[in-house]
Write a protein that holds these residues in place. Structure first.
Motif, mmCIF file in Angstrom:
data_model
loop_
_atom_site.group_PDB
_atom_site.id
_atom_site.type_symbol
_atom_site.label_atom_id
_atom_site.label_comp_id
_atom_site.label_asym_id
_atom_site.label_seq_id
_atom_site.Cartn_x
_atom_site.Cartn_y
_atom_site.Cartn_z
ATOM 1 N N LEU A 4 0.838 -1.197 0.000
ATOM 2 C CA LEU A 4 0.000 0.000 0.000
ATOM 3 C C LEU A 4 0.876 1.252 0.000
ATOM 4 C CD1 LEU A 4 -2.739 -1.185 2.517
ATOM 5 C CD2 LEU A 4 -2.710 -1.354 0.033
ATOM 6 N N GLU A 5 0.604 2.154 -0.936
ATOM 7 C CA GLU A 5 1.455 3.333 -1.117
ATOM 8 C C GLU A 5 1.548 4.170 0.149
ATOM 9 O OE1 GLU A 5 0.378 5.654 -4.470
ATOM 10 O OE2 GLU A 5 0.636 4.011 -5.930
ATOM 11 N N ARG A 6 0.450 4.291 0.852
ATOM 12 C CA ARG A 6 0.457 5.125 2.059
ATOM 13 C C ARG A 6 1.385 4.530 3.120
ATOM 14 N NH1 ARG A 6 -4.191 8.694 3.229
ATOM 15 N NH2 ARG A 6 -3.685 9.866 5.130
ATOM 16 N N ILE A 7 1.427 3.201 3.204
ATOM 17 C CA ILE A 7 2.340 2.546 4.144
ATOM 18 C C ILE A 7 3.775 2.676 3.657
ATOM 19 C CG2 ILE A 7 3.018 0.303 5.104
ATOM 20 C CD1 ILE A 7 0.058 -0.409 5.267
ATOM 21 N N ASP A 8 3.990 2.529 2.352
ATOM 22 C CA ASP A 8 5.335 2.719 1.803
ATOM 23 C C ASP A 8 5.876 4.107 2.124
ATOM 24 O OD1 ASP A 8 5.617 0.207 0.712
ATOM 25 O OD2 ASP A 8 4.797 0.787 -1.231
ATOM 26 N N GLY A 106 9.759 -6.857 14.845
ATOM 27 C CA GLY A 106 9.204 -6.625 13.513
ATOM 28 C C GLY A 106 7.704 -6.814 13.478
ATOM 29 N N HIS A 107 7.203 -7.833 14.169
ATOM 30 C CA HIS A 107 5.756 -8.071 14.193
ATOM 31 C C HIS A 107 5.027 -6.889 14.838
ATOM 32 C CE1 HIS A 107 7.030 -12.577 14.579
ATOM 33 N NE2 HIS A 107 7.375 -12.052 13.424
ATOM 34 N N THR A 108 5.585 -6.412 15.963
ATOM 35 C CA THR A 108 4.992 -5.255 16.637
ATOM 36 C C THR A 108 4.960 -4.056 15.712
ATOM 37 O OG1 THR A 108 5.698 -6.017 18.824
ATOM 38 C CG2 THR A 108 5.271 -3.666 18.587
ATOM 39 N N THR A 109 6.058 -3.818 15.006
ATOM 40 C CA THR A 109 6.147 -2.666 14.116
ATOM 41 C C THR A 109 5.177 -2.784 12.944
ATOM 42 O OG1 THR A 109 8.478 -2.413 14.711
ATOM 43 C CG2 THR A 109 7.722 -1.279 12.731
ATOM 44 N N MET A 110 5.050 -3.984 12.380
ATOM 45 C CA MET A 110 4.099 -4.175 11.283
ATOM 46 C C MET A 110 2.684 -3.819 11.716
ATOM 47 S SD MET A 110 5.382 -7.814 9.744
ATOM 48 C CE MET A 110 7.099 -8.108 9.347
ATOM 49 N N LEU A 111 2.289 -4.281 12.910
ATOM 50 C CA LEU A 111 0.930 -3.997 13.369
ATOM 51 C C LEU A 111 0.759 -2.515 13.673
ATOM 52 C CD1 LEU A 111 -1.839 -5.050 13.915
ATOM 53 C CD2 LEU A 111 -1.114 -5.789 16.182
ATOM 54 N N ILE A 316 -0.971 -8.433 -2.855
ATOM 55 C CA ILE A 316 0.159 -7.715 -2.262
ATOM 56 C C ILE A 316 1.490 -8.179 -2.830
ATOM 57 C CG2 ILE A 316 1.401 -7.224 -0.101
ATOM 58 C CD1 ILE A 316 -1.291 -5.819 -0.242
ATOM 59 N N VAL A 317 1.698 -9.497 -2.929
ATOM 60 C CA VAL A 317 3.009 -10.016 -3.353
ATOM 61 C C VAL A 317 2.965 -10.718 -4.702
ATOM 62 C CG1 VAL A 317 3.784 -10.222 -0.971
ATOM 63 C CG2 VAL A 317 2.722 -12.199 -2.096
ATOM 64 N N GLY A 318 1.772 -10.894 -5.265
ATOM 65 C CA GLY A 318 1.665 -11.555 -6.562
ATOM 66 C C GLY A 318 1.478 -13.049 -6.448
ATOM 67 N N ASP A 319 0.841 -13.636 -7.456
ATOM 68 C CA ASP A 319 0.504 -15.060 -7.425
ATOM 69 C C ASP A 319 1.720 -15.954 -7.203
ATOM 70 O OD1 ASP A 319 -2.089 -14.323 -7.900
ATOM 71 O OD2 ASP A 319 -2.083 -14.864 -10.020
ATOM 72 N N ALA A 320 2.824 -15.618 -7.854
ATOM 73 C CA ALA A 320 4.000 -16.493 -7.804
ATOM 74 C C ALA A 320 4.635 -16.563 -6.426
ATOM 75 C CB ALA A 320 5.043 -16.023 -8.821
ATOM 76 N N GLY A 372 4.180 -6.843 5.675
ATOM 77 C CA GLY A 372 3.340 -7.322 6.767
ATOM 78 C C GLY A 372 2.240 -6.340 7.123
ATOM 79 N N ALA A 373 2.580 -5.047 7.183
ATOM 80 C CA ALA A 373 1.579 -4.025 7.505
ATOM 81 C C ALA A 373 0.504 -3.963 6.425
ATOM 82 C CB ALA A 373 2.259 -2.666 7.662
ATOM 83 N N SER A 374 0.907 -4.084 5.158
ATOM 84 C CA SER A 374 -0.064 -4.049 4.048
ATOM 85 C C SER A 374 -0.963 -5.278 4.064
ATOM 86 C CB SER A 374 0.669 -3.962 2.714
ATOM 87 O OG SER A 374 1.377 -2.739 2.580
#
Length: 386
Positions: A4-8, A106-111, A316-320, A372-374
């Motif tokens: 998500l652009e806003r998260i980026d 990292g998990h805390t930060t993603m949330l 988010i990450v694509g089918d592959a 993770g956030a997205s």
């Protein structure tokens, strides 16, 4: 990769938060600084904050647009491990014997990233509970929060959690339904022998020899008692005894863990451990006490919610990069107890680096923070459409 652009746009701020948490790790039920940062961040974004659940847990509540009544929980763990860090990172741990060696920083930060995004956009209809859990690493933080009334005070219709995965490629997301992570027991076995001079073993009831005999016998449980089509692990991870070269000690202690996916197998292993200990105690004329504790339940992903995660991951990450046929993991996770109370799913986000979690040299790739956030944010927008 369409995160998500806003998260980026605030990814650098997420990295700064994550590295600060990494430099100041706190172990289970001691996450005072960490939970304080979490609570302050949530409050600054206009999210209702509730502190002290399960000791140092934090829950943030946010309502979206509209009048929807559906409620979803998103959970991240906050605790570090009681171990030394062996990296040269500029943001390495500043606290001896404390290390975010499993990536919970990292998990805390993603949330937190998800919470900020959803607070700014509110592009959902319903309620989100951001659950920041203490003491995941074997201390029962999930059970403590549930006992304190987590799902009574903050009811959830479904719930989701995630974990970083250095054994997957960067940007891959792994999700599969059914039993996904093993149940875990932890055990302590205390052998009370009789000490003597090391040169006079005939005057002793040598607890070291008895411990070796019992330890070897216990390794036959999985190979000779458990159905070979059932996965199980019994690992002795600690042996404690003695203090001198020429003294046969009075006692010895064996500690370790059992992992499996079946309650029947779990009870079978417990029974065999008790019987072997009792038989060897009789054979050597000593007392052996066995304490086996239920640490984690089997983590079971529901079909519907696993499919929801899979669909979101494809956007988010694509089918592959979506992995849906992974093997169940023998590792354990106390989010399992939340999934026993509320249906949902738990997934993995791959990142660069080959050092496994719980290794002194583990490091988290900050580039996965927006992923993770997205993932969390898009789950909410998909399951609670505005």
């Amino acid at each position: 990769m369409p995160t998500l652009e806003r998260i980026d746009a605030f990814a650098d701020e997420l990295t700064a938060i994550r590295r600060d948490l990494h430099a100041h790790p706190e172990i289970g039920f001691e996450e005072v600084r960490t939970s304080g940062i979490v609570a302050d961040k949530l409050a600054s974004w206009g999210i209702d904050v509730h502190r002290g659940l399960g000791g140092t847990g934090v829950v943030g509540t946010l309502k979206g647009k509209g009048s929807g009544t559906k409620r979803i929980g998103l959970r991240a763990d906050m605790d570090a491990l009681p171990m030394e860090e062996n990296t040269n990172l500029a943001w390495r741990s500043t606290i001896p014997g404390r290390f975010h060696g499993c990536g919970h920083d990292g998990h805390t930060t993603m949330l937190l990233g998800t919470a900020r995004y959803l607070a700014e956009t509110r592009n959902f209809d319903g309620t989100v509970h951001f659950i920041f859990q203490p003491a995941e690493e074997g201390l029962g933080g999930a059970r403590a929060m549930i006992k304190d009334g987590l799902f009574k005070q903050f009811p959830c219709d479904e719930i989701y959690g995630l974990h970083n995965a250095p054994d997957m490629n960067h940007g891959e997301v792994g999700i599969f339904p059914g039993p996904a992570m093993a149940a875990a027991d932890f055990f302590d076995i205390h052998i009370k022998g009789y000490g003597a001079h090391g040169a006079m073993p005939e005057r002793s009831k040598d607890p070291v020899v008895i411990a070796m005999t019992l330890g070897q016998a216990m390794q036959s449980i999985v190979s000779r008692n458990v159905d070979p089509f059932q996965s199980a692990v019994l690992s002795i991870t600690q042996i404690h005894s003695g203090s001198a070269y020429n003294v046969i000690p009075d006692d010895a202690k064996l500690c370790g863990t059992v992992r499996c996916f079946s309650e029947t197998v779990r009870q079978q292993i417990r029974d065999r451990m008790h019987k072997l200990a009792a038989g060897i105690a009789t054979a050597f004329d000593v007392e052996i006490k066995v304490d086996i504790r239920d640490g984690f339940s089997v983590l079971v992903n529901q079909e519907e919610h696993s499919k929801a995660v899979e669909d979101v991951a494809r956007t988010i990450v694509g089918d592959a990069n979506v992995i849906t046929r992974s093997k169940p993991k023998m590792g354990s996770e106390d989010f399992a107890d939340m999934l026993h109370a509320v249906p949902g799913a738990y997934f993995w986000v791959g990142h660069e680096g080959s050092v496994p979690v719980h290794n002194p040299g583990f490091y988290l790739d900050d580039k996965i923070l927006p992923i993770g956030a997205s993932m969390f944010a898009r789950i909410i927008e998909t399951r609670l459409p505005a």
